[in-house]
Motif scaffolding. Structure first.
Motif, PDB file in Angstrom:
ATOM      1  N   GLU A  83       0.811  -1.221   0.000  1.00 37.66           N
ATOM      2  CA  GLU A  83       0.000   0.000   0.000  1.00 37.66           C
ATOM      3  C   GLU A  83       0.841   1.266   0.000  1.00 37.66           C
ATOM      4  O   GLU A  83       0.350   2.351  -0.345  1.00 37.66           O
ATOM      5  N   ASN A  84       2.114   1.147   0.340  1.00 40.76           N
ATOM      6  CA  ASN A  84       3.014   2.308   0.316  1.00 40.76           C
ATOM      7  C   ASN A  84       3.772   2.427  -1.004  1.00 40.76           C
ATOM      8  O   ASN A  84       4.632   3.303  -1.148  1.00 40.76           O
ATOM      9  N   GLY A  85       3.456   1.548  -1.937  1.00 45.00           N
ATOM     10  CA  GLY A  85       4.114   1.593  -3.237  1.00 45.00           C
ATOM     11  C   GLY A  85       5.462   0.905  -3.260  1.00 45.00           C
ATOM     12  O   GLY A  85       6.212   1.040  -4.236  1.00 45.00           O
ATOM     13  N   GLU A  86       5.777   0.141  -2.209  1.00 45.65           N
ATOM     14  CA  GLU A  86       7.058  -0.561  -2.156  1.00 45.65           C
ATOM     15  C   GLU A  86       6.969  -1.874  -2.935  1.00 45.65           C
ATOM     16  O   GLU A  86       6.024  -2.643  -2.772  1.00 45.65           O
ATOM     17  N   TRP A  87       7.963  -2.121  -3.775  1.00 50.53           N
ATOM     18  CA  TRP A  87       8.009  -3.336  -4.570  1.00 50.53           C
ATOM     19  C   TRP A  87       8.797  -4.397  -3.820  1.00 50.53           C
ATOM     20  O   TRP A  87       9.961  -4.186  -3.471  1.00 50.53           O
ATOM     21  N   ASN A  88       8.159  -5.534  -3.574  1.00 44.79           N
ATOM     22  CA  ASN A  88       8.805  -6.633  -2.852  1.00 44.79           C
ATOM     23  C   ASN A  88       8.801  -7.877  -3.733  1.00 44.79           C
ATOM     24  O   ASN A  88       7.796  -8.196  -4.372  1.00 44.79           O
ATOM     25  N   CYS A  89       9.928  -8.572  -3.754  1.00 44.67           N
ATOM     26  CA  CYS A  89      10.070  -9.766  -4.591  1.00 44.67           C
ATOM     27  C   CYS A  89      10.314 -10.978  -3.709  1.00 44.67           C
ATOM     28  O   CYS A  89      11.223 -10.972  -2.866  1.00 44.67           O
ATOM     29  N   SER A  90       9.527 -12.031  -3.910  1.00 48.50           N
ATOM     30  CA  SER A  90       9.655 -13.239  -3.096  1.00 48.50           C
ATOM     31  C   SER A  90      10.766 -14.157  -3.589  1.00 48.50           C
ATOM     32  O   SER A  90      11.218 -15.039  -2.860  1.00 48.50           O
ATOM     33  N   GLY A  91      11.192 -13.958  -4.851  1.00 49.61           N
ATOM     34  CA  GLY A  91      12.179 -14.855  -5.446  1.00 49.61           C
ATOM     35  C   GLY A  91      11.552 -16.056  -6.126  1.00 49.61           C
ATOM     36  O   GLY A  91      12.213 -16.750  -6.892  1.00 49.61           O
ATOM     37  N   ASP A  92      10.275 -16.318  -5.835  1.00 49.57           N
ATOM     38  CA  ASP A  92       9.561 -17.398  -6.516  1.00 49.57           C
ATOM     39  C   ASP A  92       9.073 -16.816  -7.837  1.00 49.57           C
ATOM     40  O   ASP A  92       7.906 -16.457  -7.992  1.00 49.57           O
ATOM     41  N   SER A  93       9.989 -16.728  -8.787  1.00 49.10           N
ATOM     42  CA  SER A  93       9.777 -15.874  -9.954  1.00 49.10           C
ATOM     43  C   SER A  93      10.170 -16.562 -11.253  1.00 49.10           C
ATOM     44  O   SER A  93      11.137 -17.330 -11.299  1.00 49.10           O
ATOM     45  N   TYR A  94       9.416 -16.233 -12.302  1.00 48.03           N
ATOM     46  CA  TYR A  94       9.788 -16.631 -13.654  1.00 48.03           C
ATOM     47  C   TYR A  94      10.467 -15.417 -14.285  1.00 48.03           C
ATOM     48  O   TYR A  94       9.816 -14.401 -14.534  1.00 48.03           O
ATOM     49  N   PRO A  95      11.768 -15.464 -14.564  1.00 44.94           N
ATOM     50  CA  PRO A  95      12.501 -14.261 -14.952  1.00 44.94           C
ATOM     51  C   PRO A  95      12.035 -13.611 -16.248  1.00 44.94           C
ATOM     52  O   PRO A  95      12.283 -12.423 -16.460  1.00 44.94           O
ATOM     53  N   LEU A  96      11.352 -14.358 -17.101  1.00 44.60           N
ATOM     54  CA  LEU A  96      10.848 -13.747 -18.328  1.00 44.60           C
ATOM     55  C   LEU A  96       9.791 -12.682 -18.026  1.00 44.60           C
ATOM     56  O   LEU A  96       9.609 -11.734 -18.796  1.00 44.60           O
ATOM     57  N   ALA A  97       9.109 -12.835 -16.888  1.00 48.95           N
ATOM     58  CA  ALA A  97       8.080 -11.857 -16.523  1.00 48.95           C
ATOM     59  C   ALA A  97       8.686 -10.531 -16.076  1.00 48.95           C
ATOM     60  O   ALA A  97       8.032  -9.484 -16.176  1.00 48.95           O
ATOM     61  N   PHE A  98       9.927 -10.554 -15.578  1.00 49.82           N
ATOM     62  CA  PHE A  98      10.540  -9.317 -15.087  1.00 49.82           C
ATOM     63  C   PHE A  98      10.572  -8.239 -16.159  1.00 49.82           C
ATOM     64  O   PHE A  98      10.164  -7.106 -15.938  1.00 49.82           O
ATOM     65  N   TRP A  99      11.091  -8.586 -17.355  1.00 51.67           N
ATOM     66  CA  TRP A  99      11.256  -7.540 -18.359  1.00 51.67           C
ATOM     67  C   TRP A  99       9.909  -7.076 -18.917  1.00 51.67           C
ATOM     68  O   TRP A  99       9.764  -5.913 -19.321  1.00 51.67           O
ATOM     69  N   ILE A 100       8.919  -7.974 -18.934  1.00 55.16           N
ATOM     70  CA  ILE A 100       7.603  -7.571 -19.436  1.00 55.16           C
ATOM     71  C   ILE A 100       6.990  -6.522 -18.508  1.00 55.16           C
ATOM     72  O   ILE A 100       6.364  -5.556 -18.964  1.00 55.16           O
ATOM     73  N   ILE A 101       7.186  -6.686 -17.215  1.00 54.67           N
ATOM     74  CA  ILE A 101       6.729  -5.660 -16.262  1.00 54.67           C
ATOM     75  C   ILE A 101       7.477  -4.359 -16.521  1.00 54.67           C
ATOM     76  O   ILE A 101       6.900  -3.263 -16.498  1.00 54.67           O
ATOM     77  N   GLY A 102       8.784  -4.477 -16.778  1.00 54.48           N
ATOM     78  CA  GLY A 102       9.563  -3.290 -17.128  1.00 54.48           C
ATOM     79  C   GLY A 102       9.054  -2.624 -18.387  1.00 54.48           C
ATOM     80  O   GLY A 102       9.014  -1.386 -18.487  1.00 54.48           O
ATOM     81  N   TYR A 103       8.637  -3.423 -19.352  1.00 52.28           N
ATOM     82  CA  TYR A 103       8.058  -2.888 -20.589  1.00 52.28           C
ATOM     83  C   TYR A 103       6.803  -2.069 -20.277  1.00 52.28           C
ATOM     84  O   TYR A 103       6.591  -0.988 -20.834  1.00 52.28           O
ATOM     85  N   TYR A 104       5.977  -2.587 -19.389  1.00 49.51           N
ATOM     86  CA  TYR A 104       4.799  -1.830 -18.941  1.00 49.51           C
ATOM     87  C   TYR A 104       5.213  -0.491 -18.350  1.00 49.51           C
ATOM     88  O   TYR A 104       4.631   0.561 -18.659  1.00 49.51           O
ATOM     89  N   LEU A 105       6.194  -0.516 -17.465  1.00 47.71           N
ATOM     90  CA  LEU A 105       6.595   0.708 -16.763  1.00 47.71           C
ATOM     91  C   LEU A 105       7.087   1.783 -17.735  1.00 47.71           C
ATOM     92  O   LEU A 105       6.832   2.966 -17.547  1.00 47.71           O
TER      93      LEU A 105
END
Length: 354
Positions: A83-105
């Motif tokens: 709710e404070n806008g902080e981005w938290n990563c659990s590490g349970d991640s598919y790395p291909l999704a990282f750049w797609i989120i960056g593309y959105y940003l």
């Protein structure tokens, strides 16, 4: 620990997808797509990304498809924004999704299909500097883990934008320099040099774009071709050797994308071979020595192979420049006009005047 990271569990999720879906049901059958949804509901991070793709590319209809897809991409990346806008990563991640989120940003409310989309509150509340900073970190981690060509392109775009904007360079230059200088990406055998000046940023951006193009990312090829076109337009025509090199680069980058059946690039290359013209903005130059109608036709046909809105221009250009093929074949003309109408009604209106 880096802000974004991956614990490699995605490799098991990928194997699950390959065995339960790809290996048994194929890629795009209805059964495969339904199974992807089920797999996503069970927490498979690879399936979350594929489910998001189905929504993003309209295979599944949603009223707010870009927002719904973004939420799923976040789940695929193991990212939670509090709710404070902080981005938290659990590490349970598919790395291909990282750049797609960056593309959105980078593109949200600014460029591409994301220019005019529904409100996505997470991005809406971020200043541009934070969006670009986060996108750069997301691209970096995606390159680090899987050498995603789209992430290479995104990195180049972000670096170019920072270099070309004094305010952004002042606010982000120091962070980027500290974050990337000396960073080695073993997967692509590339080490980032010193990032001090704007020219350093531009040279590094160009290197990332070239790497993306070499890896087959067609949009990087198109961006590089556009840059070569701009350089050609601004070059001194008396320097024939430089002009020749630039034109060959222009052809090379377009060809990389066109030979992968990317319609925009194939059309641009076809137009170059049929007219000899290179355009940038409202300016153009003509090089008659490169005209080759046989190659032009080849690339206009390639532009029609993958059916998107730009493919309509492939049919249009075939009808405009190779009209003899249609003189005694009304059936072919009607068929191609039908394709144009379905793919891009605006081009259809223009084609009606041929």
């Amino acid at each position: 620990m880096d802000r974004f990271y991956c614990n490699n569990d995605y490799e098991n999720y990928l194997k699950e997808y390959e065995s339960k879906v790809f290996g048994r049901l194929g890629v795009s059958s209805p059964s495969a797509e339904r199974e992807i949804i089920c797999m996503a509901e069970s927490g498979n991070t690879v399936a979350y990304k594929l489910y998001a793709d189905l929504i993003y590319y309209k295979k599944i209809i949603r009223k707010n498809r870009y927002r719904d897809a973004f939420d799923l991409y976040l789940k695929s990346a193991g990212i939670n924004v509090d709710e404070n806008g902080e981005w938290n990563c659990s590490g349970d991640s598919y790395p291909l999704a990282f750049w797609i989120i960056g593309y959105y940003l980078v593109n949200y409310k600014r460029e591409s299909v994301l220019k005019d989309v529904e409100t996505i509150d997470i991005i809406e509340n971020m200043p541009l500097t934070e969006r670009l900073k986060t996108a750069l970190m997301l691209a970096e981690v995606s390159i680090e883990y899987i050498d995603a060509p789209g992430a290479l392109n995104l990195m180049g775009r972000v670096l170019y934008e920072i270099a070309d904007n004094n305010e952004l360079f002042e606010k982000l230059g120091g962070f980027v320099s500290e974050y990337l200088t000396g960073r080695t990406f073993a997967n692509i055998s590339f080490t980032v040099g010193y990032l001090i000046s704007k020219e350093d940023f531009r040279e590094t951006a160009e290197s990332f774009l070239v790497k993306a193009a070499e890896e087959g990312y067609v949009y990087a090829c198109n961006s590089l071709a556009a840059r070569e076109a701009e350089r050609i337009i601004n070059a001194d025509d008396s320097d024939s050797e430089k002009i020749s090199d630039l034109v060959l680069n222009y052809i090379c980058f377009l060809k990389l994308a066109a030979d992968k059946f990317e319609p925009y690039a194939a059309n641009r290359l076809g137009l170059f071979y049929v007219t000899g013209e290179i355009t940038s903005g409202e300016k153009k130059k003509r090089y008659k020595e490169y005209i080759d109608r046989s190659k032009a036709k080849e690339y206009f046909i390639k532009a029609t192979t993958y059916p998107d809105a730009n493919a309509a221009w492939g049919y249009f250009n075939l009808m405009k420049y190779f009209y003899n093929d249609y003189d005694n074949n009304i059936e072919l003309m009607n068929e191609h006009m039908d394709y144009i109408k379905e793919l891009n009604p605006k081009v259809y209106d223009i084609a009606m005047d041929l």
